[in-house]
Design a protein around this motif. Structure first.
Motif, PDB file in Angstrom:
ATOM      1  N   ALA A 188       0.832  -1.204   0.000  1.00  0.00           N
ATOM      2  CA  ALA A 188       0.000   0.000   0.000  1.00  0.00           C
ATOM      3  C   ALA A 188       0.868   1.256   0.000  1.00  0.00           C
ATOM      4  N   GLN A 189       1.944   1.218   0.799  1.00  0.00           N
ATOM      5  CA  GLN A 189       2.847   2.363   0.854  1.00  0.00           C
ATOM      6  C   GLN A 189       3.472   2.618  -0.509  1.00  0.00           C
ATOM      7  N   ASN A 190       3.889   1.542  -1.172  1.00  0.00           N
ATOM      8  CA  ASN A 190       4.538   1.682  -2.475  1.00  0.00           C
ATOM      9  C   ASN A 190       3.546   2.161  -3.537  1.00  0.00           C
ATOM     10  N   PHE A 191       2.339   1.592  -3.540  1.00  0.00           N
ATOM     11  CA  PHE A 191       1.362   1.953  -4.558  1.00  0.00           C
ATOM     12  C   PHE A 191       0.788   3.352  -4.343  1.00  0.00           C
ATOM     13  N   LEU A 192       0.648   3.754  -3.082  1.00  0.00           N
ATOM     14  CA  LEU A 192      -0.016   5.019  -2.787  1.00  0.00           C
ATOM     15  C   LEU A 192       0.950   6.197  -2.676  1.00  0.00           C
ATOM     16  N   ASN A 193       2.263   5.942  -2.715  1.00  0.00           N
ATOM     17  CA  ASN A 193       3.221   7.045  -2.643  1.00  0.00           C
ATOM     18  C   ASN A 193       3.000   8.087  -3.742  1.00  0.00           C
ATOM     19  N   PRO A 194       2.782   7.651  -5.025  1.00  0.00           N
ATOM     20  CA  PRO A 194       2.514   8.667  -6.059  1.00  0.00           C
ATOM     21  C   PRO A 194       1.248   9.463  -5.782  1.00  0.00           C
ATOM     22  N   LEU A 195       0.200   8.804  -5.269  1.00  0.00           N
ATOM     23  CA  LEU A 195      -1.025   9.529  -4.945  1.00  0.00           C
ATOM     24  C   LEU A 195      -0.799  10.493  -3.789  1.00  0.00           C
ATOM     25  N   THR A 196       0.028  10.073  -2.818  1.00  0.00           N
ATOM     26  CA  THR A 196       0.342  10.958  -1.693  1.00  0.00           C
ATOM     27  C   THR A 196       1.098  12.187  -2.178  1.00  0.00           C
ATOM     28  N   ARG A 197       2.079  11.950  -3.061  1.00  0.00           N
ATOM     29  CA  ARG A 197       2.814  13.095  -3.608  1.00  0.00           C
ATOM     30  C   ARG A 197       1.891  13.995  -4.415  1.00  0.00           C
ATOM     31  N   MET A 198       0.971  13.378  -5.172  1.00  0.00           N
ATOM     32  CA  MET A 198       0.046  14.177  -5.951  1.00  0.00           C
ATOM     33  C   MET A 198      -0.856  15.017  -5.045  1.00  0.00           C
ATOM     34  N   ALA A 199      -1.340  14.405  -3.957  1.00  0.00           N
ATOM     35  CA  ALA A 199      -2.192  15.143  -3.014  1.00  0.00           C
ATOM     36  C   ALA A 199      -1.419  16.292  -2.377  1.00  0.00           C
ATOM     37  N   LYS A 200      -0.161  16.036  -2.012  1.00  0.00           N
ATOM     38  CA  LYS A 200       0.666  17.096  -1.419  1.00  0.00           C
ATOM     39  C   LYS A 200       0.922  18.213  -2.428  1.00  0.00           C
TER      40      LYS A 200
END
Length: 495
Positions: free
Chosen positions: A209-221
């Motif tokens: 989950a951490q690996n898959f969601l890192n791009p989404l987290t960066r996008m949200a930030k």
């Protein structure tokens, strides 16, 4: 006044769901696999127990037969059976964890034997006669006796004289001690491995989950930074993966660039429009103040101020109309009100109109191909040609000639309009389609230009999947070429 909700990166509901889902899937797979193994091993061990019981019953029957006890029912006594059982090494080995019971033909227990090691245990002294079935066959039961599961099997003792008369029964009871011990250890091992698997699956699910969601987290930030600091922020392309999230990141960056460009254009448009409107407003304000001070009693000042104000008002009116035209040009729909227009006819119409308006000019029209059609509204094509020809007339200088050329090139129809004026420098040729841009601002103001005509023409042509280009040479002239998709008109069949 309510404050807008602030985005928080501490919220991780999607990560929790992903972690839980991955962990549950991995653990469920392990559980089903372990359950299948547990059941398979249990069934295999039970099958071995059944075979062991039948083998023990067969061995006891053969021992009786060898010692001649099966020739008559009267031979089946505890005095005769005891020495046989105790003297048989094979039966002694089989009695290590089993109970052997002999019955007569009526089902009355003759004797019960068990290993001396386990003879004091409950299962060794228990009366199993209730499980005896006085019928032919080899039934097997799996009851629970005093809290312990048992496997009970039986075999008839047949008279050796006729091989058909049942003179007694042999019953074998297996307490399943080894089975229960092995299955208990297996179950404990699986519970331990299940706990380890649950922990590992949880960690693996979290890492996934951490690996898959890192791009989404960066996008949200990044979105949060954009909201707070402007549209300059982008997601770093070096971390983009070649999957759906990577595509989403690319689309997001492209969208941000378009939005930033749109905002910059709107900002520039407002600044340019404000600047263009400020001048006529200041002129009108100056004349009105002049009238207020002493122009009311001076007819000459009154007439001059009114004429100047009307002139500036007319220029403001034209500027506002051009801005409205530009706004409408940006909203052209490709699916509504389209017309199949003959480009040759529209070009000829525009040429004739300008001949009437400017008698001192020479307007020529060269047509390499006839009957060329494009999918565009008639009034829009006419407006584009009028804008370009009007500019050619305004900036022709002493060259009182404008040439129009209609031709096709591959699957495109083109209209080239050439003037013979002073031309445009190479540094400015790419800027003439920008809003409010004028090559010679002082001269453009004298001829009434606001710098919006070519911008309107570009938006109109682009709205119909076309393009517009300019070529110029100093002191030679300027050529502006319109390109539109060529539409082949099908000839109507005559009946």
């Amino acid at each position: 006044m309510t404050q807008p909700n602030t985005f928080s990166l501490k919220s991780r509901s999607l990560k929790f769901k992903w972690t839980f889902g991955a962990s549950a899937a991995i653990f469920l797979t392990f559980f089903l696999f372990s359950f299948a193994i547990y059941q398979g091993i249990g069934s295999m061990l039970l099958g071995e127990k059944n075979t062991t019981i039948k083998s023990a019953a067969t061995a006891a029957s053969q021992a009786l037969y060898i010692n001649g006890l099966t020739s008559s029912a009267s031979n089946l006594t505890s005095e005769n059976i005891g020495p046989v059982v105790q003297g048989s090494k094979d039966l002694s080995q089989r009695l290590e964890d089993q109970v052997l019971v002999f019955y007569d033909a009526k089902g009355k227990k003759i004797e019960q034997y068990s290993s001396s090691i386990f003879k004091n245990r409950d299962y060794a002294t228990y009366d199993y006669s209730s499980y005896l079935v006085k019928e032919p066959g080899d039934p097997i039961f799996k009851p629970t006796v005093k809290g312990q599961q048992m496997v009970i099997g039986q075999m008839p003792i047949v008279d050796s004289a006729d091989n058909s008369t049942i003179i007694g029964y042999i019953q074998v009871i297996n307490p399943m001690t080894s089975y229960n011990s092995m299955m208990g250890k297996l179950l404990a091992t699986m519970f331990l491995l299940g706990a380890v698997a649950l922990f590992i699956s949880g960690m693996l699910g979290y890492l996934l989950a951490q690996n898959f969601l890192n791009p989404l987290t960066r996008m949200a930030k990044t979105m949060n930074d954009i909201r707070n600091n402007g549209f300059q922020k982008r997601i770093e392309p070096t971390n983009i993966t070649k999957d759906e999230i990577g595509e989403l990141t690319i689309v997001f960056n492209d969208m941000m660039e378009q939005i930033e460009r749109s905002f910059e254009q709107q900002k520039q448009f407002v600044e340019d429009a404000s600047h263009e409107l400020r001048t006529p407003v200041q002129i009108m304000e100056g004349h009105l103040k002049l009238l207020t001070r002493w122009g009311k009693d001076d007819p000459e000042v009154l007439d001059e101020s009114l004429n100047a104000s009307l002139t500036e008002l007319e220029r403001m009116k034209k500027l506002v109309q051009e801005m409205l035209d530009l706004s409408r040009a940006e909203q052209i729909s490709q699916t509504k009100e389209l017309q199949l227009v003959c480009v040759n006819d529209v070009a000829e119409q525009v040429r004739r109109n300008f001949e009437v308006m400017h008698e001192d000019f020479i307007f020529t029209l060269k047509e390499d191909d006839k009957d060329l059609h494009a999918l565009i509204q008639h009034n829009h094509l006419e407006q584009v040609l009028i804008i370009i020809v009007d500019n050619a007339v305004k900036y022709s200088g002493d060259g009182k000639q404008v040439d129009m050329h209609v031709f096709k090139e591959d699957d495109k129809v083109k209209v080239a309009i050439k003037d013979y004026g002073v031309g445009i420098s190479k540094d400015e040729i790419d800027k003439i389609f920008n809003r409010f841009y004028r090559v010679d601002k002082a001269r453009s103001r004298e001829v009434g230009g606001n710098g919006l005509g070519l911008a309107i023409a570009k938006e109109l042509v682009s709205g119909y999947l076309g393009s517009i280009q300019a070529e110029s040479e100093d002191n030679v002239g300027t050529t502006i070429t319109i390109t539109l998709p060529l539409i082949e008109k099908k000839e109507e069949k005559t009946s």
